[in-house]
Design an enzyme around this catalytic site. Structure first.
Site, PDB file in Angstrom:
ATOM      1  CG  HIS A 119      58.942 -52.848 -30.639  1.00 59.84           C
ATOM      2  ND1 HIS A 119      59.147 -53.573 -29.485  1.00 59.84           N
ATOM      3  CD2 HIS A 119      59.930 -51.912 -30.658  1.00 59.84           C
ATOM      4  CE1 HIS A 119      60.200 -53.098 -28.835  1.00 59.84           C
ATOM      5  NE2 HIS A 119      60.679 -52.087 -29.532  1.00 59.84           N
TER       6      HIS A 119
ATOM      7  CB  THR B 145      71.538 -48.514 -33.684  1.00 59.21           C
ATOM      8  OG1 THR B 145      71.396 -49.073 -32.366  1.00 59.21           O
ATOM      9  CG2 THR B 145      72.325 -47.218 -33.608  1.00 59.21           C
TER      10      THR B 145
ATOM     11  CD  GLU C 290      65.513 -53.459 -29.242  1.00 60.63           C
ATOM     12  OE1 GLU C 290      65.909 -53.455 -28.073  1.00 60.63           O
ATOM     13  OE2 GLU C 290      64.314 -53.378 -29.563  1.00 60.63           O
TER      14      GLU C 290
ATOM     15  N   GLY D 115      74.898 -45.157 -25.016  1.00 63.03           N
ATOM     16  CA  GLY D 115      76.302 -44.998 -24.679  1.00 63.03           C
ATOM     17  C   GLY D 115      76.825 -43.683 -25.221  1.00 63.03           C
TER      18      GLY D 115
ATOM     19  CE  LYS E  57      67.024 -55.569 -23.996  1.00 65.81           C
ATOM     20  NZ  LYS E  57      66.205 -54.370 -23.739  1.00 65.81           N
TER      21      LYS E  57
ATOM     22  NE  ARG F  41      66.079 -50.187 -17.073  1.00 69.22           N
ATOM     23  CZ  ARG F  41      65.889 -50.140 -18.380  1.00 69.22           C
ATOM     24  NH1 ARG F  41      66.080 -51.216 -19.117  1.00 69.22           N
ATOM     25  NH2 ARG F  41      65.523 -49.012 -18.967  1.00 69.22           N
TER      26      ARG F  41
END
Length: 336
Positions: A40, A107, A109, A178, A259, A283
């Protein structure tokens, strides 16, 4: 069945660089097989947050350890990075620490990419996924070839060479939330990465079947694909502490839709702190009994995941590592 492995997630958003290195060293001492780190530029939280550079961390940990596998979970090789430079960096680390480095990719953010200069509206999934596939092809061509020309839709090379590359290149693990990306991971990845706490049907009925489907397309043995899951676990014999420890990581309980367009840690923190602790804890596996904790982890093994990377939310990570080695690891090893 693929080999069962136990790993440690180094919480780069929570700890400063030196402490994060020492925690990974401690993880090896406590018997972990791997240590992974997120990449990040900005953390989930502005107040009390951290964001050390993942590749510097991996190199520092590599010098201090001898056994554990090290990798990103995950890095986006498509926007603020040129994938050719990512390929060079990981080839160098893989030469320094043979057999111990992997590149985990995703991918991306908005939180990490817009602050570093991405122009325009944040791309939808279709474009981000296309960029990821192209970057993986580019990196592998660089690891295999010499004087590489590459003319893609997003990236180009002209006569490019990486001069220090380990035999076989660097394993690439592809993160998926996914079935579309999971299928791609089965087709093209050395490993697959997902995260826990999103409902049985996602793993059992969508992600793992998609990995198998992708592997079959290329006539691959799915057991040769390392199927990694970041397991969000807050284990402590003190049940109140186990629950309260999850609070720092409230941003993980925001939905992907919530988000998607947030590019400011202050706004992310504000949205997350509005959530009640009960929603935050959903979570996580929150447990004070080791048998209960392991029973919940076992579900993921039964669904076909073999590389279990444990992310503990509390600030006292050494306490977690000690408890993990004593209470959880012996029970978990028996699952394999």
């Amino acid at each position: 069945m693929a080999e069962l492995k136990l790993g440690y997630k180094a919480s780069a958003e929570q700890f400063a660089p030196r402490e994060l290195v020492e925690l990974a060293v401690a993880a090896e001492a406590h018997g972990m097989d791997s240590a992974t780190v997120s990449d990040h530029f900005q953390p989930w939280r502005h107040e009390g947050g951290h964001a050390p550079f993942s590749l510097a961390w991996m190199t520092a940990v590599g010098e201090r350890t001898t056994r554990i596998t090290l990798g990103t979970s995950v890095l986006t090789p498509t926007f603020r990075y040129n994938p050719a430079v990512v390929a060079q960096a990981f080839a160098t680390m893989a030469c320094l620490y043979p057999g111990r480095i992997f590149l985990g990719v995703g991918t991306g953010e908005a939180l990490n990419e817009i602050a570093t200069g991405y122009q325009g509206e944040w791309p939808e999934f279709k474009e981000r996924f296309a960029r990821l596939r192209e970057s993986v092809r580019l990196m592998r061509e660089l690891w295999r070839g010499d004087r590489v020309d590459f003319d893609g839709e997003y990236y180009r090379l002209k006569g490019a060479s990486i001069y220090d590359v380990p035999d076989g290149g660097v394993p690439i693990y592809i993160a998926a939330g996914g079935p579309a990306v999971a299928k791609y991971a089965g087709r093209a990845g050395d490993g697959f990465i997902c995260t826990s706490g999103k409902g049985e049907e996602l793993y059992k009925d969508k992600l793992i079947p998609a990995v198998k489907e992708g592997a079959a397309i290329n006539d691959r043995n799915v057991d040769d694909i390392d199927k990694m899951i970041e397991i969000k676990i807050s284990y402590d014999p003190d049940p109140e502490l186990a629950l309260e420890n999850t609070r720092f990581w409230a941003p993980l309980s925001l939905t992907a839709e919530q988000k998607h367009s947030i590019d400011d840690p202050i706004e992310m923190e504000k949205a997350a702190d509005a959530l009640p602790i009960e929603q935050v804890a959903k979570r996580w596996i929150v447990a004070s009994d080791p048998d209960e904790a392991v029973a919940k982890v076992k579900d993921y093994v039964d669904w076909g995941l073999n590389h279990l990377v444990f992310h503990a939310p509390g600030h006292d990570q050494r306490r977690f590592l000690e408890l993990f080695e004593k209470d959880l690891a012996p029970r978990l090893r028996r699952l394999g």
